[in-house]
Design a protein around this motif. Structure first.
Motif, PDB file in Angstrom:
ATOM      1  N   LEU A  33      89.477 -24.659 -58.757  1.00  9.84           N
ATOM      2  CA  LEU A  33      89.661 -25.992 -57.816  1.00  9.84           C
ATOM      3  C   LEU A  33      90.600 -26.786 -58.424  1.00  9.84           C
ATOM      4  N   GLU A  34      90.473 -27.060 -59.737  1.00  5.66           N
ATOM      5  CA  GLU A  34      91.375 -27.896 -60.615  1.00  5.66           C
ATOM      6  C   GLU A  34      92.734 -27.401 -60.653  1.00  5.66           C
ATOM      7  N   PHE A  35      93.049 -25.826 -60.765  1.00  2.82           N
ATOM      8  CA  PHE A  35      94.364 -25.441 -60.935  1.00  2.82           C
ATOM      9  C   PHE A  35      95.000 -25.642 -59.501  1.00  2.82           C
ATOM     10  N   GLU A  36      94.178 -25.470 -58.261  1.00  2.00           N
ATOM     11  CA  GLU A  36      94.728 -25.530 -57.055  1.00  2.00           C
ATOM     12  C   GLU A  36      95.276 -27.219 -56.719  1.00  2.00           C
ATOM     13  N   ARG A  37      94.231 -28.095 -57.250  1.00  2.00           N
ATOM     14  CA  ARG A  37      94.683 -29.432 -57.110  1.00  2.00           C
ATOM     15  C   ARG A  37      95.742 -29.904 -57.710  1.00  2.00           C
ATOM     16  N   LYS A  38      95.959 -29.265 -59.155  1.00  2.00           N
ATOM     17  CA  LYS A  38      97.325 -29.654 -59.852  1.00  2.00           C
ATOM     18  C   LYS A  38      98.261 -29.087 -59.216  1.00  2.00           C
ATOM     19  N   ARG A  39      98.262 -27.701 -58.737  1.00  2.00           N
ATOM     20  CA  ARG A  39      99.613 -27.209 -57.883  1.00  2.00           C
ATOM     21  C   ARG A  39     100.045 -27.994 -56.919  1.00  2.00           C
ATOM     22  N   VAL A  40      99.134 -28.313 -56.053  1.00  2.00           N
ATOM     23  CA  VAL A  40      99.511 -28.997 -54.770  1.00  2.00           C
ATOM     24  C   VAL A  40     100.111 -30.388 -55.406  1.00  2.00           C
ATOM     25  N   GLU A  41      99.496 -31.140 -56.283  1.00  2.00           N
ATOM     26  CA  GLU A  41      99.984 -32.208 -56.802  1.00  2.00           C
ATOM     27  C   GLU A  41     101.490 -32.388 -57.160  1.00  2.00           C
ATOM     28  N   ALA A  42     101.606 -31.166 -57.985  1.00  4.29           N
ATOM     29  CA  ALA A  42     103.122 -30.729 -58.604  1.00  4.29           C
ATOM     30  C   ALA A  42     104.059 -30.439 -57.456  1.00  4.29           C
ATOM     31  N   GLU A  43     103.690 -30.049 -56.303  1.00  4.94           N
ATOM     32  CA  GLU A  43     104.550 -29.983 -55.321  1.00  4.94           C
ATOM     33  C   GLU A  43     104.886 -31.087 -54.482  1.00  4.94           C
ATOM     34  N   LEU A  44     103.816 -32.242 -54.318  1.00  6.48           N
ATOM     35  CA  LEU A  44     103.732 -33.375 -53.811  1.00  6.48           C
ATOM     36  C   LEU A  44     104.786 -34.180 -54.498  1.00  6.48           C
ATOM     37  N   THR A  45     104.845 -34.002 -55.989  1.00  3.60           N
ATOM     38  CA  THR A  45     105.417 -35.092 -56.877  1.00  3.60           C
ATOM     39  C   THR A  45     106.957 -34.308 -57.277  1.00  3.60           C
ATOM     40  N   ASN A  46     107.163 -33.231 -57.544  1.00  2.00           N
ATOM     41  CA  ASN A  46     108.277 -32.666 -58.126  1.00  2.00           C
ATOM     42  C   ASN A  46     109.151 -32.037 -57.099  1.00  2.00           C
ATOM     43  N   GLN A  47     108.552 -31.326 -55.651  1.00  2.00           N
ATOM     44  CA  GLN A  47     109.083 -30.720 -54.946  1.00  2.00           C
ATOM     45  C   GLN A  47     109.378 -31.818 -53.667  1.00  2.00           C
ATOM     46  N   LYS A  48     108.922 -33.062 -53.740  1.00  2.00           N
ATOM     47  CA  LYS A  48     108.806 -33.966 -52.741  1.00  2.00           C
ATOM     48  C   LYS A  48     108.584 -33.614 -51.465  1.00  2.00           C
ATOM     49  N   ARG A  49     107.422 -32.845 -51.280  1.00  2.00           N
ATOM     50  CA  ARG A  49     106.507 -32.303 -50.345  1.00  2.00           C
ATOM     51  C   ARG A  49     105.675 -33.493 -49.716  1.00  2.00           C
TER      52      ARG A  49
END
Length: 255
Positions: free
Chosen positions: A38-54
């Protein structure tokens, strides 16, 4: 004189670190531990929100073909398939058109597992609802809106009122509009003088239902999945506690 090479001796306390093995071991720990997944999934989505501007967008679900991307998707554990069969879904959407895969879909309840406090995402401006005015043809437009209870959930950042209260107010207000409209039309047809509001011949004009008479002073905190389930008339939006072989959720109510 021939030389003899002495074989190296490795003592028990000596070992060599293999970074690849360490990475594999850490990954195995992540895979096997639900909390780490769950922590991995949260970090992955956070990275997409931040870095990929999703951005995460709440959408009406037009079909059952979209697949949930959540690693521990609960509906998939129940029926063995990742298809999103509920009336609503989340889209982790790329708005920049820079990426090959612009849409990544999730069950609403799965996103609530990844981010238990969705209201914080609303406050950050990375969680929105789809809607607005869409041009269908050169001469026609379509306005798409969610139920007012859902819109208020976003406006109040995670708080709203009971769906039944909205429906009762909307029903009474619609009836009032019909009655006053009929009264005004009859007033004009009968050529009564003055305003229909003060016309003795037309009878008493009903009072307009006021929002304050229906709604409490403050909205209450609610899970978005619970609000959406109430709008669609089901007990659980993604049906993880119902018969998954039952027909798909009925079309959601809108206002």
């Amino acid at each position: 004189m021939s030389s003899h090479k002495r074989r190296a001796t490795l003592f028990p306390e000596e070992r060599y670190d293999d970074p690849v093995d360490d990475d594999d071991g850490e990954w195995e720990k992540t895979v096997q531990a639900p909390v780490k997944r769950l922590e991995f999934e949260r970090k992955r989505v956070e990275a997409e929100l931040t870095n990929q501007k999703r951005i995460i967008i709440l959408q009406a679900n037009p079909s059952t073909r979209s697949h949930c991307r959540f690693w521990d998707c609960v509906p998939r554990k129940f029926n063995g398939e990742p298809n999103i069969r509920s009336a609503f879904r989340f889209n982790l959407k790329d708005l920049s058109a820079r990426y090959y895969e612009p849409n990544k879909y999730y069950h609403v309840s799965c996103m609530e597992q990844i981010f238990p406090d969705l209201s914080a995402l609303v406050q950050r401006g990375v969680l929105k609802m789809e809607g607005g005015v869409t041009q269908l043809t050169i001469a026609s437009w379509q306005t798409s809106r969610f139920h007012t209870a859902v819109e208020d959930w976003f406006n109040y950042e995670g708080r709203t009122f009971e769906v039944e209260i909205y429906d009762r107010f909307q029903r009474d207000h619609s009836r009032w509009r019909r009655e006053t409209s009929t009264l005004e039309i009859n007033h004009q047809l009968e050529s009564h003088e003055g305003s229909s509001q003060d016309c003795e011949k037309c009878g008493e004009v009903p009072n307009e239902p006021l929002r304050n008479d229906y709604f409490p002073e403050e909205p209450r905190s609610s899970l978005l999945s619970e609000v959406l389930a109430s709008v669609t008339g089901v007990t659980q939006l993604d049906r993880v506690d119902e018969d998954l072989g039952a027909p798909r959720s009925k079309k959601p109510r809108r206002e």
